[in-house]
Design a protein around this motif. Structure first.
Motif, mmCIF file in Angstrom:
data_model
loop_
_atom_site.group_PDB
_atom_site.id
_atom_site.type_symbol
_atom_site.label_atom_id
_atom_site.label_comp_id
_atom_site.label_asym_id
_atom_site.label_seq_id
_atom_site.Cartn_x
_atom_site.Cartn_y
_atom_site.Cartn_z
ATOM 1 N N ALA A 76 0.832 -1.201 0.000
ATOM 2 C CA ALA A 76 0.000 0.000 0.000
ATOM 3 C C ALA A 76 0.866 1.251 0.000
ATOM 4 O O ALA A 76 0.580 2.224 -0.708
ATOM 5 N N ALA A 77 1.942 1.231 0.783
ATOM 6 C CA ALA A 77 2.812 2.404 0.875
ATOM 7 C C ALA A 77 3.449 2.754 -0.463
ATOM 8 O O ALA A 77 3.833 3.906 -0.688
ATOM 9 N N MET A 78 3.555 1.772 -1.348
ATOM 10 C CA MET A 78 4.112 2.023 -2.675
ATOM 11 C C MET A 78 3.028 2.356 -3.700
ATOM 12 O O MET A 78 3.329 2.716 -4.832
ATOM 13 N N GLY A 79 1.760 2.211 -3.299
ATOM 14 C CA GLY A 79 0.662 2.434 -4.236
ATOM 15 C C GLY A 79 0.422 1.257 -5.153
ATOM 16 O O GLY A 79 -0.159 1.402 -6.236
ATOM 17 N N ALA A 80 0.842 0.061 -4.732
ATOM 18 C CA ALA A 80 0.749 -1.133 -5.572
ATOM 19 C C ALA A 80 -0.568 -1.875 -5.368
ATOM 20 O O ALA A 80 -1.211 -1.761 -4.315
ATOM 21 N N ILE A 81 -0.945 -2.645 -6.368
ATOM 22 C CA ILE A 81 -2.110 -3.535 -6.297
ATOM 23 C C ILE A 81 -1.605 -4.908 -5.895
ATOM 24 O O ILE A 81 -0.805 -5.517 -6.608
ATOM 25 N N PRO A 82 -2.020 -5.445 -4.742
ATOM 26 C CA PRO A 82 -1.530 -6.766 -4.335
ATOM 27 C C PRO A 82 -2.066 -7.858 -5.240
ATOM 28 O O PRO A 82 -3.218 -7.808 -5.668
ATOM 29 N N ARG A 83 -1.227 -8.827 -5.531
ATOM 30 C CA ARG A 83 -1.647 -9.939 -6.388
ATOM 31 C C ARG A 83 -1.369 -11.291 -5.750
ATOM 32 O O ARG A 83 -2.234 -12.145 -5.702
ATOM 33 N N TRP A 84 -0.130 -11.508 -5.267
ATOM 34 C CA TRP A 84 0.266 -12.845 -4.842
ATOM 35 C C TRP A 84 1.088 -12.795 -3.566
ATOM 36 O O TRP A 84 1.704 -11.789 -3.243
ATOM 37 N N CYS A 85 1.119 -13.921 -2.848
ATOM 38 C CA CYS A 85 1.930 -14.063 -1.639
ATOM 39 C C CYS A 85 2.615 -15.428 -1.628
ATOM 40 O O CYS A 85 2.085 -16.410 -2.159
ATOM 41 N N LEU A 86 3.765 -15.461 -0.982
ATOM 42 C CA LEU A 86 4.471 -16.701 -0.661
ATOM 43 C C LEU A 86 4.576 -16.782 0.856
ATOM 44 O O LEU A 86 4.861 -15.774 1.511
ATOM 45 N N LEU A 87 4.374 -17.969 1.407
ATOM 46 C CA LEU A 87 4.338 -18.148 2.857
ATOM 47 C C LEU A 87 5.295 -19.256 3.274
ATOM 48 O O LEU A 87 5.234 -20.369 2.757
#
Length: 340
Positions: A76-87
């Motif tokens: 969010a701080a970069m203004g990005a749209i989240p898409r994927w995560c690795l856990l």
């Protein structure tokens, strides 16, 4: 552990490994295959260790939510749209096994992941003799440019989203309840619960951040280490100074009742307390009308708390702090200090 590890991976894949936008091949192979659809990729990673970053008795659903939230807040701080995560999960032995724990963890993760429209596309699980440890990598996309720490300009207003200090006050309360050093606070059960909810389940300001970037905001970061410390990151990266009016820092009704005008508590929680995961952003005054409109349509309060000043090489501090028009010395502790 091998069979148990495979069972954990299979349950995570079944519960959270649904296809998401741009996922050509998700969980189940050696690596994920992702399509950024011609956009720039933004990535962030955080590691959380039991006993250092969270209490060992935290509910798994709350742990999952917050672990994901702190990474999404970076996007969010970069203004990005989240898409994927690795856990990645490093799991110590658990007497009753990880069946119910994993179900609760999945429930908390899924609740926020569905809100943010982010897909789990891979990761790892290992056994450990040490504390429970989670590492999460969040990946997002941007169409053009990002908000940066080094993009503040002289004359910019300094804004914050939401309210500050709730999580820090709740942490103090949790420390005292466990017999650990912290500041006690006297508040109603309803106020205490409101503060605790903010500590355990922060809300990444993804939608507002993307809109602010599109409107022309160039400088932002998320408030994780404490307002004063994080503003310092912006000032050092941009080579500038700032004025901050302490009475302007926005407080929730729950925290306001706990502070009750106490200047020391005001400095400890909203000024220097961490874990808020609100946005601090800097913007020229000409953007104020559109920013207020963007915030109003999202029912998200934003507050101007100061202004960016020219650099003064001889100035002893990079922030001039004021309280009701009078200069106030900066507190000794500016915020959370990372050990490593």
């Amino acid at each position: 552990m091998a069979n148990e590890e495979f069972a954990l991976i299979a349950q995570l894949q079944k519960s959270l490994g649904h296809a998401g936008k741009g996922v050509l091949l998700g969980m189940g192979d050696d690596a994920a295959w992702l399509d950024t659809e011609g956009r720039s990729l933004v990535s962030s990673m955080d590691t959380l260790v039991a006993g250092r970053h969270f209490f060992v008795d935290v509910h798994p659903a709350d742990l999952a939510w917050k672990a994901l939230a702190v990474n999404l807040s970076d996007l969010a701080a970069m203004g990005a749209i989240p898409r994927w995560c690795l856990l990645s999960l490093a799991l110590p032995p658990l007497a009753e096994g990880y069946g119910q724990w994993l179900q609760d963890f999945v429930a908390g993760w899924r609740e926020l992941a569905e809100m943010a429209d982010v897909a789990l596309v891979g990761g790892d699980t290992v056994a450990t003799d040490g504390p429970l440890t989670l590492s999460i990598t969040a990946l997002g996309v941007v169409e053009q440019g990002v908000m940066r720490r080094d993009a503040a300009s002289v004359g910019d207003l300094i804004w914050v989203t939401g309210t500050l200090g709730d999580a820090a006050a709740a942490l103090d309360r949790a420390l005292v309840a466990r017999g650990l050093p912290g500041w006690d606070l006297d508040c109603s059960e309803a106020c205490a619960q409101a503060l605790e909810n903010r500590r355990l389940r922060p809300l990444p300001r993804l939608d507002f951040a993307r809109a602010a970037r599109a409107a022309g905001v160039a400088c932002a970061l998320d408030c994780s280490d404490g307002f004063l410390a994080d503003l310092g990151h912006i000032l050092r990266a941009s080579g500038l100074r700032a004025r901050v009016d302490l009475e302007s820092l926005p407080l929730s009704s729950a925290l306001s009742a706990c502070i009750d005008g106490d200047l020391q508590r005001l400095q400890r929680w909203p000024l220097t307390g961490g874990d808020d995961y609100e946005l601090i952003f800097c913007a020229p005054p000409t953007l104020t009308p559109i920013l207020m409109e963007l915030a109003e349509t999202r029912a998200l309060p934003i507050t101007a708390v100061g202004q960016i000043l020219p650099a003064e090489p001889q100035a002893p501090e990079d922030v001039d702090l004021y309280w009701q028009g009078l200069p106030l010395p900066l507190p000794e502790s500016r915020g959370h200090q990372h050990v490593f």
